[in-house]
Design a protein around this motif. Structure first.
Motif, PDB file in Angstrom:
ATOM      1  N   ASP A 172       2.054   3.031  23.926  1.00 36.05           N
ATOM      2  CA  ASP A 172       1.973   3.884  22.748  1.00 36.05           C
ATOM      3  C   ASP A 172       1.818   5.329  23.232  1.00 36.05           C
ATOM      4  OD1 ASP A 172       1.445   5.144  20.384  1.00 36.05           O
ATOM      5  OD2 ASP A 172      -0.437   4.092  19.971  1.00 36.05           O
ATOM      6  N   ILE A 173       2.940   6.007  23.325  1.00 37.16           N
ATOM      7  CA  ILE A 173       2.925   7.371  23.878  1.00 37.16           C
ATOM      8  C   ILE A 173       2.769   8.370  22.725  1.00 37.16           C
ATOM      9  CG2 ILE A 173       4.151   9.077  25.284  1.00 37.16           C
ATOM     10  CD1 ILE A 173       3.490   6.615  26.911  1.00 37.16           C
ATOM     11  N   ASN A 174       1.508   8.658  22.400  1.00 43.26           N
ATOM     12  CA  ASN A 174       1.264   9.646  21.341  1.00 43.26           C
ATOM     13  C   ASN A 174       0.857  10.991  21.942  1.00 43.26           C
ATOM     14  OD1 ASN A 174      -1.522   9.406  21.931  1.00 43.26           O
ATOM     15  ND2 ASN A 174      -1.756   7.760  20.425  1.00 43.26           N
ATOM     16  N   ASN A 175       0.824  11.049  23.261  1.00 40.40           N
ATOM     17  CA  ASN A 175       0.613  12.304  24.009  1.00 40.40           C
ATOM     18  C   ASN A 175      -0.766  12.935  23.867  1.00 40.40           C
ATOM     19  OD1 ASN A 175       3.327  12.393  25.077  1.00 40.40           O
ATOM     20  ND2 ASN A 175       3.981  12.906  23.001  1.00 40.40           N
ATOM     21  N   LEU A 176      -1.691  12.190  23.255  1.00 38.73           N
ATOM     22  CA  LEU A 176      -3.035  12.753  23.101  1.00 38.73           C
ATOM     23  C   LEU A 176      -4.078  11.745  23.547  1.00 38.73           C
ATOM     24  CD1 LEU A 176      -2.976  14.419  19.556  1.00 38.73           C
ATOM     25  CD2 LEU A 176      -3.097  15.599  21.751  1.00 38.73           C
ATOM     26  N   GLN A 177      -5.172  12.245  24.084  1.00 44.31           N
ATOM     27  CA  GLN A 177      -6.338  11.413  24.308  1.00 44.31           C
ATOM     28  C   GLN A 177      -7.559  12.209  23.922  1.00 44.31           C
ATOM     29  OE1 GLN A 177      -4.995  11.387  28.737  1.00 44.31           O
ATOM     30  NE2 GLN A 177      -7.077  10.595  28.747  1.00 44.31           N
ATOM     31  N   ILE A 178      -8.746  11.632  24.099  1.00 44.90           N
ATOM     32  CA  ILE A 178      -9.927  12.194  23.446  1.00 44.90           C
ATOM     33  C   ILE A 178     -10.195  13.653  23.851  1.00 44.90           C
ATOM     34  CG2 ILE A 178     -11.633  11.401  25.145  1.00 44.90           C
ATOM     35  CD1 ILE A 178     -13.323  10.453  22.741  1.00 44.90           C
ATOM     36  N   SER A 179      -9.848  14.019  25.101  1.00 45.67           N
ATOM     37  CA  SER A 179     -10.152  15.375  25.574  1.00 45.67           C
ATOM     38  C   SER A 179      -9.016  16.374  25.391  1.00 45.67           C
ATOM     39  CB  SER A 179     -10.504  15.344  27.061  1.00 45.67           C
ATOM     40  OG  SER A 179     -11.467  14.383  27.330  1.00 45.67           O
ATOM     41  N   GLY A 180      -7.858  15.874  24.991  1.00 44.96           N
ATOM     42  CA  GLY A 180      -6.736  16.799  24.838  1.00 44.96           C
ATOM     43  C   GLY A 180      -5.413  16.083  25.043  1.00 44.96           C
ATOM     44  N   GLU A 204      13.101   2.819  25.428  1.00 43.55           N
ATOM     45  CA  GLU A 204      12.372   3.813  24.637  1.00 43.55           C
ATOM     46  C   GLU A 204      12.753   3.673  23.166  1.00 43.55           C
ATOM     47  OE1 GLU A 204      11.681   7.825  26.554  1.00 43.55           O
ATOM     48  OE2 GLU A 204      13.514   7.185  27.591  1.00 43.55           O
ATOM     49  N   CYS A 205      11.783   3.918  22.299  1.00 43.22           N
ATOM     50  CA  CYS A 205      12.121   3.885  20.867  1.00 43.22           C
ATOM     51  C   CYS A 205      11.211   4.804  20.067  1.00 43.22           C
ATOM     52  CB  CYS A 205      12.060   2.455  20.338  1.00 43.22           C
ATOM     53  SG  CYS A 205      10.409   1.829  20.083  1.00 43.22           S
ATOM     54  N   ASP A 206      11.597   5.021  18.832  1.00 45.33           N
ATOM     55  CA  ASP A 206      10.774   5.771  17.882  1.00 45.33           C
ATOM     56  C   ASP A 206       9.763   4.785  17.296  1.00 45.33           C
ATOM     57  OD1 ASP A 206       9.653   6.931  15.634  1.00 45.33           O
ATOM     58  OD2 ASP A 206      11.521   7.891  14.970  1.00 45.33           O
ATOM     59  N   GLY A 207       8.517   4.999  17.626  1.00 43.55           N
ATOM     60  CA  GLY A 207       7.471   4.053  17.224  1.00 43.55           C
ATOM     61  C   GLY A 207       7.147   4.052  15.747  1.00 43.55           C
ATOM     62  N   HIS A 208       7.776   4.903  14.971  1.00 45.35           N
ATOM     63  CA  HIS A 208       7.547   4.903  13.520  1.00 45.35           C
ATOM     64  C   HIS A 208       8.822   4.601  12.740  1.00 45.35           C
ATOM     65  CE1 HIS A 208       3.559   6.193  14.412  1.00 45.35           C
ATOM     66  NE2 HIS A 208       3.963   7.327  14.952  1.00 45.35           N
ATOM     67  N   LEU A 232       6.887   3.448  23.139  1.00 46.96           N
ATOM     68  CA  LEU A 232       6.899   3.925  21.754  1.00 46.96           C
ATOM     69  C   LEU A 232       6.613   5.417  21.751  1.00 46.96           C
ATOM     70  CD1 LEU A 232       4.351   1.348  20.256  1.00 46.96           C
ATOM     71  CD2 LEU A 232       6.839   1.063  20.314  1.00 46.96           C
ATOM     72  N   HIS A 233       7.535   6.184  21.256  1.00 49.80           N
ATOM     73  CA  HIS A 233       7.232   7.598  21.031  1.00 49.80           C
ATOM     74  C   HIS A 233       6.597   7.696  19.650  1.00 49.80           C
ATOM     75  CE1 HIS A 233       9.071   8.941  24.718  1.00 49.80           C
ATOM     76  NE2 HIS A 233      10.100   8.144  24.472  1.00 49.80           N
ATOM     77  N   THR A 234       5.347   8.068  19.631  1.00 47.19           N
ATOM     78  CA  THR A 234       4.599   8.028  18.369  1.00 47.19           C
ATOM     79  C   THR A 234       3.864   9.335  18.112  1.00 47.19           C
ATOM     80  OG1 THR A 234       2.653   7.164  19.487  1.00 47.19           O
ATOM     81  CG2 THR A 234       4.179   5.532  18.578  1.00 47.19           C
ATOM     82  N   THR A 235       3.325   9.418  16.912  1.00 44.76           N
ATOM     83  CA  THR A 235       2.508  10.560  16.510  1.00 44.76           C
ATOM     84  C   THR A 235       1.097  10.064  16.282  1.00 44.76           C
ATOM     85  OG1 THR A 235       4.410  11.576  15.434  1.00 44.76           O
ATOM     86  CG2 THR A 235       2.219  12.342  14.741  1.00 44.76           C
ATOM     87  N   LYS A 236       0.156  10.628  17.026  1.00 46.02           N
ATOM     88  CA  LYS A 236      -1.232  10.220  16.822  1.00 46.02           C
ATOM     89  C   LYS A 236      -1.675  10.676  15.436  1.00 46.02           C
ATOM     90  CE  LYS A 236      -5.409   9.554  19.480  1.00 46.02           C
ATOM     91  NZ  LYS A 236      -5.998   9.627  20.808  1.00 46.02           N
ATOM     92  N   GLY A 237      -2.283   9.756  14.698  1.00 41.08           N
ATOM     93  CA  GLY A 237      -2.715  10.077  13.341  1.00 41.08           C
ATOM     94  C   GLY A 237      -1.596  10.011  12.309  1.00 41.08           C
ATOM     95  N   TYR A 238      -0.487   9.377  12.650  1.00 42.36           N
ATOM     96  CA  TYR A 238       0.695   9.366  11.778  1.00 42.36           C
ATOM     97  C   TYR A 238       0.362   8.867  10.368  1.00 42.36           C
ATOM     98  CZ  TYR A 238       5.456   8.385  10.175  1.00 42.36           C
ATOM     99  OH  TYR A 238       6.631   8.364   9.466  1.00 42.36           O
TER     100      TYR A 238
END
Lengths: 276, 311
Positions: A172-180, A204-208, A232-238
């Motif tokens: 789940d590649i949302n590109n964010l973790q707790i510190s940044g 690779e796919c669009d996770g949404h 999965l290319h995703t958006t954290k908090g989608y």
């Protein structure tokens, strides 16, 4: 086929309600992985309350265990347990529905919570399937921050070494973790090549996007002779602008105003999906 | 002198049982030779898994195999298994309740001159502190075989520590009393209780013989089941003797001695002397040299026993 996209926004409301009820949870990662879980449990995997315990069932391991609210929501809707009870008691005194997966709950294979555990466990499940000549598939979901755990790479190594084509790792590649951002915290310069170099077929796919998810998992199923990794290319908090792509929403508990704003936007997006 | 190490006894039992039980799987982390399990890999390649030097993967894979109905035995040097993969033992085995048998080979200070990185003088404390984890230290090859046979019959995870070198027989092929999770009374006595586990049972037995020559009656308990500890056996023995000696190849904290002291203190208070390795990297040497240096031998145990009952 049900309108999974529209359904996903109702599920997101359940996730938010669960977190509000339990006064805490990992909302950002729940929202990024949820659509993948819906695709797996509604379209891809041979697992249901009816065949739970059957040795031939497909298996799913939630390695990014903090996204348990998304998992509970999907399992509850699939009938493994009462979602109403889960939401009402989540994280409360004596509740079985704790803040990470626990296999005393029907539908949950393994306990997790500490990151980096799921892939080796999934390798073991896949090896057992091969030894027993069973045709089940094993799926394991990890987060991108989780990729810093060394044990993840031990699992990639053994999964590739044993050419486990009944195994599918999900990142789940949302590109964010707790510190940044993951790029700032611990960068994986080229995750596609890195996983492929361990002997995996990477997709690779669009996770949404449910069509994209379906195509990715269908391709994984059709891949023989090596394990697959669906990125999965995703958006954290989608699901609502207020929480999308914000590291602070990793485990933010919405206040009443934020809650209303999120639910309004979720329902608006659901309407839009229904009208597509 | 016996020439068969306990690890070889484990392999013999698994080889015999695997002929009819296809769910037995042996996993090694580039450790099949040290574990005496190379013959198993040759005879049962379909039931063998090599993971390379990756102890976290070793235990995680074992847990996955167990969750799918297999009976994995994961063998790796105790020093690595009980520390490098400690969290997998905790989460994937104990917490997830998977039937993984963790075989810690070359345990304690077996690796001698290789140094503290290769010693596992903390494993009893570490493993015992995990809920749902069982901890066994068999004393000789006959008891090791019976323990493995018993463990093949249950569905729960466990940590088993054995040493690298052959140890003297405590029992015989025809006379090895064994009841799962019950201490074995090696020698009956009335003056002093000696509770030992693993490689310390044989010197404890010898100590009882030395004490007998001086008219002191020592009762020796083989506490191979460190967890679940056979509390009843300790209470029964300690209630009739004047003092208790606990002997182990372990750090002085959190091991058998600590547990015995807890049980005696709570139930039948009297003097408990804990004999263990020092809280320090141990002196360089073979197991025997190290044990002799720290008094973990028959003479040392006998001397402590006399001191305890005279106090």
């Amino acid at each position: 086929m049900a309108n999974l996209k529209a359904m996903s926004f109702d599920f997101r409301k359940d996730v938010v309600d669960m977190i509000m009820s339990g006064k805490g949870g990992h909302i950002g990662g729940d929202m990024s992985i949820l659509d993948c879980l819906i695709e797996l449990y509604y379209e891809q995997m041979n697992v249901s309350p009816e065949n739970w315990g059957d040795p031939n069932r497909d298996r799913f391991v939630m390695s990014k265990g903090h996204s348990v609210e998304a998992l509970y929501t999907v399992l509850g809707h699939r009938g493994f347990f009462s979602l109403d009870e889960c939401i009402a008691t989540f994280s409360k005194f004596g509740s079985p529905y704790i803040g990470h997966p626990n296999n005393k709950i029907p539908g949950i294979e393994m306990n997790s919570g500490s990151l980096g555990h799921g892939l080796p466990v999934a390798v073991g499940m896949a090896l057992a399937g091969r030894m027993d000549k069973r045709d089940y598939r094993v799926y394991v979901a990890m987060g991108d921050g989780e990729l810093a755990e060394g044990s993840v790479w031990e699992g990639f190594m053994s999964g590739g070494h044993y050419k486990l084509d009944n195994l599918c790792a999900i990142l789940d590649i949302n590109n964010l973790q707790i510190s940044g951002t993951t790029e700032e915290v611990m960068n994986h310069t080229n995750i596609v090549n890195q996983v492929a170099d361990f002997g995996w077929h990477v997709i690779e796919c669009d996770g949404h996007d449910f069509a994209s998810l379906k195509a990715a998992f269908d391709e994984a199923k059709a891949t023989k002779g090596l394990p697959s990794c669906v990125i999965l290319h995703t958006t954290k908090g989608y699901g609502a602008k207020i929480m999308e792509n914000k590291a602070g929403w990793h485990h933010h508990l919405p206040n009443e105003e934020e809650y209303k704003e999120i639910v309004e936007e979720l329902m608006a997006r659901k309407e839009a999906a229904l009208n597509e | 002198m016996n020439k068969v190490p306990n690890r070889k006894a484990i392999c013999d039992v698994l080889m015999e049982k695997a002929k009819t039980d296809k769910d037995i799987v042996v996993l090694c982390s580039d450790s099949r030779g040290s574990a005496s399990l190379a013959p198993f890999f040759v005879a049962f390649p379909e039931q063998s898994v090599e993971v390379g030097i990756a102890e976290q993967d070793l235990v995680g894979i074992s847990a996955g195999l167990a969750s799918a109905g297999k009976k994995p035995f994961a063998a790796s040097p105790a020093c690595f298994l009980s520390t490098r993969s400690y969290e997998q033992c905790k989460v994937d085995v104990a917490y997830s309740r998977t039937n993984v048998k963790l075989i810690g080979i070359s345990g304690g200070i077996s690796y001698g001159a290789l140094g503290m990185s290769h010693h596992s003088a903390q494993d009893i404390a570490a493993m015992s502190a995990i809920p749902n984890m069982r901890v066994y230290l068999p004393s000789d090859r006959f008891q090791t075989a019976k323990l493995i046979e018993a463990l093949l019959e249950d569905q729960q995870g466990a940590y088993i520590r054995v040493g690298r070198n052959p140890v003297e027989d405590v029992y015989t092929e025809d006379n090895c009393p064994f009841e799962m999770d019950k201490a074995t009374v090696v020698t009956e006595g009335t003056d002093v209780t000696i509770v030992a586990c693993g490689e310390m049972v044989y010197p404890a037995k010898q100590a009882a013989e030395l004490l007998a020559k001086e008219g002191i009656s020592a009762e020796v308990l083989d506490m191979y089941c460190v967890k679940p500890l056979d509390k009843e056996a300790i209470i029964k023995s300690a209630s009739k003797t004047k003092a208790v000696i606990a002997v182990e190849e372990h750090s002085p904290f959190g091991g058998l001695g600590s547990m015995v002291a807890q049980v005696v203190g709570e139930n039948c208070p009297k003097r408990v002397i804990c004999m263990a390795l020092p809280d320090a990297p141990v002196i360089t040497g073979t197991s025997k040299e190290v044990f002799d240096y720290y008094g973990l031998n028959a003479e040392g145990i006998a001397a402590k026993a006399k001191e305890a009952i005279q106090a």
